[in-house]
Design a protein around this motif. Sequence first.
Motif, PDB file in Angstrom:
ATOM      1  N   PRO A  45       5.531   3.834  -8.631  1.00 10.40           N
ATOM      2  CA  PRO A  45       6.966   3.937  -8.298  1.00 10.40           C
ATOM      3  C   PRO A  45       7.008   5.014  -7.258  1.00 10.40           C
ATOM      4  N   ALA A  46       7.818   4.775  -6.270  1.00  7.00           N
ATOM      5  CA  ALA A  46       8.121   5.881  -5.327  1.00  7.00           C
ATOM      6  C   ALA A  46       8.886   6.955  -6.062  1.00  7.00           C
ATOM      7  N   GLY A  47       8.520   8.175  -5.869  1.00  4.93           N
ATOM      8  CA  GLY A  47       9.767   9.377  -6.148  1.00  4.93           C
ATOM      9  C   GLY A  47       9.613   9.767  -7.411  1.00  4.93           C
ATOM     10  N   ILE A  48       8.651   9.508  -8.092  1.00  6.59           N
ATOM     11  CA  ILE A  48       8.443   9.882  -9.812  1.00  6.59           C
ATOM     12  C   ILE A  48       7.694  11.336  -9.960  1.00  6.59           C
ATOM     13  N   GLY A  49       7.215  11.623  -8.828  1.00  4.42           N
ATOM     14  CA  GLY A  49       6.657  13.081  -8.831  1.00  4.42           C
ATOM     15  C   GLY A  49       5.443  13.276  -9.695  1.00  4.42           C
ATOM     16  N   PRO A  50       4.742  14.163  -9.952  1.00  2.00           N
ATOM     17  CA  PRO A  50       3.441  14.268 -10.516  1.00  2.00           C
ATOM     18  C   PRO A  50       3.628  14.043 -11.881  1.00  2.00           C
ATOM     19  N   LEU A  51       2.380  13.746 -12.573  1.00  2.00           N
ATOM     20  CA  LEU A  51       2.143  13.098 -13.937  1.00  2.00           C
ATOM     21  C   LEU A  51       2.465  14.282 -14.963  1.00  2.00           C
ATOM     22  N   PRO A  52       3.435  14.146 -15.756  1.00  2.00           N
ATOM     23  CA  PRO A  52       3.767  14.987 -16.793  1.00  2.00           C
ATOM     24  C   PRO A  52       2.583  15.540 -17.521  1.00  2.00           C
ATOM     25  N   LEU A  53       2.402  16.630 -17.938  1.00  2.00           N
ATOM     26  CA  LEU A  53       1.165  17.141 -18.683  1.00  2.00           C
ATOM     27  C   LEU A  53       1.198  16.300 -19.834  1.00  2.00           C
ATOM     28  N   GLU A  54       1.937  16.072 -20.668  1.00  2.00           N
ATOM     29  CA  GLU A  54       2.021  15.375 -21.827  1.00  2.00           C
ATOM     30  C   GLU A  54       1.441  14.036 -21.781  1.00  2.00           C
ATOM     31  N   THR A  56      -1.408  13.160 -19.779  1.00  2.00           N
ATOM     32  CA  THR A  56      -2.532  13.231 -18.994  1.00  2.00           C
ATOM     33  C   THR A  56      -3.565  12.595 -19.944  1.00  2.00           C
ATOM     34  N   ASP A  57      -3.606  12.787 -21.299  1.00  2.00           N
ATOM     35  CA  ASP A  57      -4.589  12.174 -22.155  1.00  2.00           C
ATOM     36  C   ASP A  57      -4.378  10.711 -21.978  1.00  2.00           C
ATOM     37  N   ARG A  58      -3.214  10.195 -21.968  1.00  2.00           N
ATOM     38  CA  ARG A  58      -2.945   8.755 -21.813  1.00  2.00           C
ATOM     39  C   ARG A  58      -3.457   8.222 -20.466  1.00  2.00           C
ATOM     40  N   ALA A  59      -3.072   9.128 -19.478  1.00  2.00           N
ATOM     41  CA  ALA A  59      -3.778   8.479 -18.353  1.00  2.00           C
ATOM     42  C   ALA A  59      -5.302   8.438 -18.055  1.00  2.00           C
ATOM     43  N   HIS A  60      -5.873   9.543 -18.754  1.00  2.00           N
ATOM     44  CA  HIS A  60      -7.269   9.502 -18.664  1.00  2.00           C
ATOM     45  C   HIS A  60      -7.946   8.426 -19.605  1.00  2.00           C
ATOM     46  N   LEU A  61      -7.235   8.112 -20.597  1.00  2.00           N
ATOM     47  CA  LEU A  61      -7.661   6.822 -21.291  1.00  2.00           C
ATOM     48  C   LEU A  61      -7.593   5.637 -20.536  1.00  2.00           C
TER      49      LEU A  61
END
Length: 108
Positions: A45-54, A56-61
């Motif tokens: 989605p456009a305009g959501i900004g950077p990934l929130p730190l909380e 990060t683990d979910r994104a890596h998985l």
Amino acid sequence: MSADRSAAWSAALEAMELEADAVEQMLRHRELLEQAAQKMVFVPPAGIGPLPLELTDRAHLLVQRQLDLARELSIAIAGNRQQARLVNRTRREGSGGGPPPVYHDIRT
């Protein structure tokens, strides 16, 4: 032919038939698979900004899961190509007017 050998071959042939049935189903519904694949293209989605730190683990998985799936798909595609080459070679060898080659157990 012994009953055990006959049963073993029947089971092997049944497994091969089930695989062939599954491939035929996929081929019959290829357009649905292609449509589903087109819908699965992720666009962030456009305009959501950077990934929130909380998250990060979910994104890596999720990235690891996607890499695992890509590897599995590559293996499946390679296996499919190998089977197609075998079928084509068998058809060519069997097209000399005689029956196609078959397995013949020469053990006593």
